[in-house]
Design a protein around this motif. Sequence first.
Motif, PDB file in Angstrom:
ATOM      1  N   SER A  32     -43.438  24.069 -14.319  1.00 48.72           N
ATOM      2  CA  SER A  32     -43.667  23.760 -12.889  1.00 48.72           C
ATOM      3  C   SER A  32     -42.662  24.497 -12.007  1.00 48.72           C
ATOM      4  CB  SER A  32     -43.539  22.242 -12.657  1.00 48.72           C
ATOM      5  OG  SER A  32     -42.177  21.839 -12.772  1.00 48.72           O
ATOM      6  N   LEU A  33     -41.563  24.975 -12.615  1.00 45.95           N
ATOM      7  CA  LEU A  33     -40.565  25.747 -11.844  1.00 45.95           C
ATOM      8  C   LEU A  33     -41.134  27.078 -11.346  1.00 45.95           C
ATOM      9  CD1 LEU A  33     -37.446  25.186 -14.149  1.00 45.95           C
ATOM     10  CD2 LEU A  33     -37.718  24.307 -11.797  1.00 45.95           C
ATOM     11  N   LEU A  34     -42.208  27.530 -11.974  1.00 47.24           N
ATOM     12  CA  LEU A  34     -42.809  28.812 -11.571  1.00 47.24           C
ATOM     13  C   LEU A  34     -43.514  28.688 -10.227  1.00 47.24           C
ATOM     14  CD1 LEU A  34     -44.523  29.912 -14.937  1.00 47.24           C
ATOM     15  CD2 LEU A  34     -42.378  30.816 -13.973  1.00 47.24           C
ATOM     16  N   HIS A  35     -43.877  27.460  -9.844  1.00 46.61           N
ATOM     17  CA  HIS A  35     -44.770  27.252  -8.705  1.00 46.61           C
ATOM     18  C   HIS A  35     -43.996  26.872  -7.453  1.00 46.61           C
ATOM     19  CE1 HIS A  35     -48.217  26.313  -6.339  1.00 46.61           C
ATOM     20  NE2 HIS A  35     -48.031  24.993  -6.360  1.00 46.61           N
ATOM     21  N   ARG A  36     -44.120  27.661  -6.406  1.00 46.48           N
ATOM     22  CA  ARG A  36     -43.468  27.370  -5.111  1.00 46.48           C
ATOM     23  C   ARG A  36     -44.355  26.383  -4.347  1.00 46.48           C
ATOM     24  NH1 ARG A  36     -42.286  32.192  -6.859  1.00 46.48           N
ATOM     25  NH2 ARG A  36     -40.294  33.248  -6.381  1.00 46.48           N
ATOM     26  N   GLY A  37     -44.545  25.234  -4.933  1.00 51.98           N
ATOM     27  CA  GLY A  37     -45.404  24.214  -4.322  1.00 51.98           C
ATOM     28  C   GLY A  37     -45.328  22.945  -5.144  1.00 51.98           C
ATOM     29  N   VAL A  38     -46.405  22.145  -5.074  1.00 56.38           N
ATOM     30  CA  VAL A  38     -46.399  20.822  -5.728  1.00 56.38           C
ATOM     31  C   VAL A  38     -47.293  20.821  -6.964  1.00 56.38           C
ATOM     32  CG1 VAL A  38     -46.906  18.360  -5.435  1.00 56.38           C
ATOM     33  CG2 VAL A  38     -45.957  19.689  -3.527  1.00 56.38           C
ATOM     34  N   THR A  39     -46.697  20.395  -8.072  1.00 55.01           N
ATOM     35  CA  THR A  39     -47.422  20.209  -9.340  1.00 55.01           C
ATOM     36  C   THR A  39     -47.681  18.715  -9.514  1.00 55.01           C
ATOM     37  OG1 THR A  39     -46.474  22.146 -10.460  1.00 55.01           O
ATOM     38  CG2 THR A  39     -47.135  20.299 -11.860  1.00 55.01           C
ATOM     39  N   ASP A  74     -42.185  18.861  -6.791  1.00 47.99           N
ATOM     40  CA  ASP A  74     -42.203  19.855  -5.712  1.00 47.99           C
ATOM     41  C   ASP A  74     -41.086  20.858  -5.996  1.00 47.99           C
ATOM     42  OD1 ASP A  74     -42.259  19.771  -2.047  1.00 47.99           O
ATOM     43  OD2 ASP A  74     -42.035  21.414  -3.505  1.00 47.99           O
ATOM     44  N   ALA A  75     -41.469  22.055  -6.435  1.00 48.29           N
ATOM     45  CA  ALA A  75     -40.465  23.086  -6.781  1.00 48.29           C
ATOM     46  C   ALA A  75     -40.437  24.186  -5.731  1.00 48.29           C
ATOM     47  CB  ALA A  75     -40.778  23.670  -8.158  1.00 48.29           C
ATOM     48  N   SER A  76     -40.795  23.823  -4.484  1.00 44.67           N
ATOM     49  CA  SER A  76     -40.820  24.833  -3.414  1.00 44.67           C
ATOM     50  C   SER A  76     -39.429  25.412  -3.183  1.00 44.67           C
ATOM     51  CB  SER A  76     -41.309  24.190  -2.105  1.00 44.67           C
ATOM     52  OG  SER A  76     -42.453  23.421  -2.348  1.00 44.67           O
ATOM     53  N   CYS A  77     -38.401  24.515  -3.254  1.00 47.07           N
ATOM     54  CA  CYS A  77     -37.057  24.989  -2.857  1.00 47.07           C
ATOM     55  C   CYS A  77     -36.095  24.908  -4.037  1.00 47.07           C
ATOM     56  CB  CYS A  77     -36.512  24.143  -1.707  1.00 47.07           C
ATOM     57  SG  CYS A  77     -37.676  24.048  -0.359  1.00 47.07           S
ATOM     58  N   ILE A  78     -36.316  25.704  -5.052  1.00 50.54           N
ATOM     59  CA  ILE A  78     -35.355  25.749  -6.164  1.00 50.54           C
ATOM     60  C   ILE A  78     -34.162  26.584  -5.703  1.00 50.54           C
ATOM     61  CG2 ILE A  78     -34.974  26.542  -8.527  1.00 50.54           C
ATOM     62  CD1 ILE A  78     -36.846  24.213  -8.301  1.00 50.54           C
ATOM     63  N   SER A  79     -32.957  25.981  -5.749  1.00 52.06           N
ATOM     64  CA  SER A  79     -31.829  26.750  -5.215  1.00 52.06           C
ATOM     65  C   SER A  79     -30.739  26.999  -6.252  1.00 52.06           C
ATOM     66  CB  SER A  79     -31.231  25.972  -4.024  1.00 52.06           C
ATOM     67  OG  SER A  79     -31.240  24.588  -4.322  1.00 52.06           O
ATOM     68  N   PHE A  80     -30.833  26.325  -7.399  1.00 49.06           N
ATOM     69  CA  PHE A  80     -29.793  26.540  -8.420  1.00 49.06           C
ATOM     70  C   PHE A  80     -30.435  27.119  -9.684  1.00 49.06           C
ATOM     71  CE2 PHE A  80     -26.626  24.513  -5.941  1.00 49.06           C
ATOM     72  CZ  PHE A  80     -27.276  23.494  -5.244  1.00 49.06           C
ATOM     73  N   CYS A  81     -29.614  27.700 -10.539  1.00 50.03           N
ATOM     74  CA  CYS A  81     -30.205  28.234 -11.780  1.00 50.03           C
ATOM     75  C   CYS A  81     -29.333  27.955 -12.984  1.00 50.03           C
ATOM     76  CB  CYS A  81     -30.479  29.725 -11.631  1.00 50.03           C
ATOM     77  SG  CYS A  81     -29.087  30.643 -11.064  1.00 50.03           S
ATOM     78  N   GLU A  82     -28.510  26.868 -12.915  1.00 51.83           N
ATOM     79  CA  GLU A  82     -27.699  26.508 -14.088  1.00 51.83           C
ATOM     80  C   GLU A  82     -28.135  25.126 -14.578  1.00 51.83           C
ATOM     81  OE1 GLU A  82     -23.646  27.496 -13.978  1.00 51.83           O
ATOM     82  OE2 GLU A  82     -23.133  26.260 -15.742  1.00 51.83           O
ATOM     83  N   ILE A  83     -28.527  25.090 -15.870  1.00 56.48           N
ATOM     84  CA  ILE A  83     -28.978  23.818 -16.443  1.00 56.48           C
ATOM     85  C   ILE A  83     -27.730  23.006 -16.818  1.00 56.48           C
ATOM     86  CG2 ILE A  83     -30.335  22.771 -18.286  1.00 56.48           C
ATOM     87  CD1 ILE A  83     -31.752  25.577 -18.488  1.00 56.48           C
ATOM     88  N   PRO A  84     -27.619  21.755 -16.377  1.00 59.97           N
ATOM     89  CA  PRO A  84     -26.387  20.977 -16.619  1.00 59.97           C
ATOM     90  C   PRO A  84     -26.116  20.772 -18.111  1.00 59.97           C
ATOM     91  CG  PRO A  84     -27.916  19.767 -15.184  1.00 59.97           C
ATOM     92  CD  PRO A  84     -28.630  20.979 -15.648  1.00 59.97           C
ATOM     93  N   LEU A  85     -24.879  21.030 -18.530  1.00 55.75           N
ATOM     94  CA  LEU A  85     -24.507  20.920 -19.948  1.00 55.75           C
ATOM     95  C   LEU A  85     -24.812  19.534 -20.490  1.00 55.75           C
ATOM     96  CD1 LEU A  85     -23.158  22.013 -22.512  1.00 55.75           C
ATOM     97  CD2 LEU A  85     -20.939  21.388 -21.557  1.00 55.75           C
ATOM     98  N   GLU A  86     -24.543  18.482 -19.690  1.00 55.91           N
ATOM     99  CA  GLU A  86     -24.745  17.125 -20.227  1.00 55.91           C
ATOM    100  C   GLU A  86     -26.215  16.873 -20.562  1.00 55.91           C
ATOM    101  OE1 GLU A  86     -23.454  17.815 -17.351  1.00 55.91           O
ATOM    102  OE2 GLU A  86     -24.443  16.766 -15.700  1.00 55.91           O
TER     103      GLU A  86
END
Length: 437
Positions: A32-39, A74-86
């Motif tokens: 769903s991260l590929l989509h600049r909209g709502v899944t 809603d993945a319209s505004c993805i602003s980070f690209c680091e997956i949290p270690l925890e």
Amino acid sequence: MNEIHILGKYPMYGELEVQGSKNAVLPLMAASLLHRGVTTLEHVPDITDVGCMVRILESLGAVVVREKSRMTIDASCISFCEIPLEEVCKMRSSIMVLGPLIARMRRAVTYYPGGCSIGRRPVDYHIRLLRELGIKILEEDGRIEAVAENYCGTVITLDFPSVGATENAILAATGAKGETVICGCAREPEIVELCAFLQAMGIETVGAGTDRIRVWGQISKRDPHVRIHGDRIAAGTYLAAAAVAGGEITLTGAPVTSMKATLQALCGCGCLIQTEGDHIHMKAPRHLRTIPYLETTVYPGFPTDMQSILLAVQCCGAGEGRMQETIFEGRFETAAQFNKMGARISVESALPGCEGCISAAGCDGMGYIARIQAGEGLHGAHVTATDLRGGAALVVAGLGAMGETIVHQCHHIDRGYEDMVGNLQKLGARIHRITGT
Ligand code: EPZ
């Protein structure tokens, strides 16, 4: 404390709807991260791995809303690209976020998820395929950073039909310029479901379900709205439960066509099974029998996720059997727990001279073998779950044992089963859960 208490040998009757598939919903949530909209996803199972994936998506900037089994992302505004270690430490399949994040953000950071009790579970296939796509991968102290300004479609060949690596390749390839051909793909139904989801957002692929998949670089065109298919492993687990407890149950919403190998194995143990559409009706036999030889293989073969669950069924039967595990080297860990319940299982490497080998996958398919001598049945005991499917298998064994079984560390089960205790209670099992400090 997190225990499940079971009084065995109480026959089960009734009907149960199969939960949504864990191994389908997790890659779809990542995609769903590929989509600049709502899944929108329907029939999402209420399991802890889904909760972990929600936290990962939210940490990247997505907005997730859950209403019962409906989820919108809603993945319209993805602003980070680091997956949290925890979150990476809690769930290995966080690695599946790498592909879509690179395709969307051109940069992604995650960590080696580490092994678990079923095996070392490296991610070398994932790293290699991303490099073959021309993506720069920096590995340092367990941290993986992927950078890809622009990468072009190419031909990728997987050395082993890894499910996760196939999923990552497909998702990363949607961000490439031109066509990517992925050879040696996994053929699991979860791959087909992922490509159908991409189709629903307007991203075309060809070949899902075969060992060769073609993907064209493109962005999503519309809001996808799909229903998650029934979980083939959860369905097999409930059938196994009724097989050992006795009785007669019907499953609805079952992915019957992708369960052939599991249903065949249960029939081999003496179960009477009829299917009609997405319904499976099963009548337990008076006496279960062991299967002389069964081997876990990639789809459409007998699934590794059902291995310990079917081992539990065989321990409740009579006869000698051998089960060979060719996918995960650590997946016989639960055998020792079955032996505490009176089972007689011995585990050895399938190939002399293989002692100490680190992965069953990619070797010459020999892996490990469990020899079962069943006949005396199982008795209740204190046992400990060490992984998701092993924990479920211990519950199944408890349902088929004389007396009371207490399964400790049962939080593992919550990773993949929605309210397993409640569902089994509905079918008449004498089972309850005790949680607390
Ligand atoms: C998926 O795991 C499933 N998980 C597993 O289900 C399932 O058992 C497995 O596929 C096999 O069907 C999800 O879909 C979330 P693989 P995945 O890559 O993708 C080795 C459950 O209980 N390998 O097909 O991680 C690996 O160690 C879970 O629901 C590498 O060596 O499985 C294993 O021996 C457990 N390097 C074999 O390949 C890699 O980079 C198969 O793994 C990747 C995998």
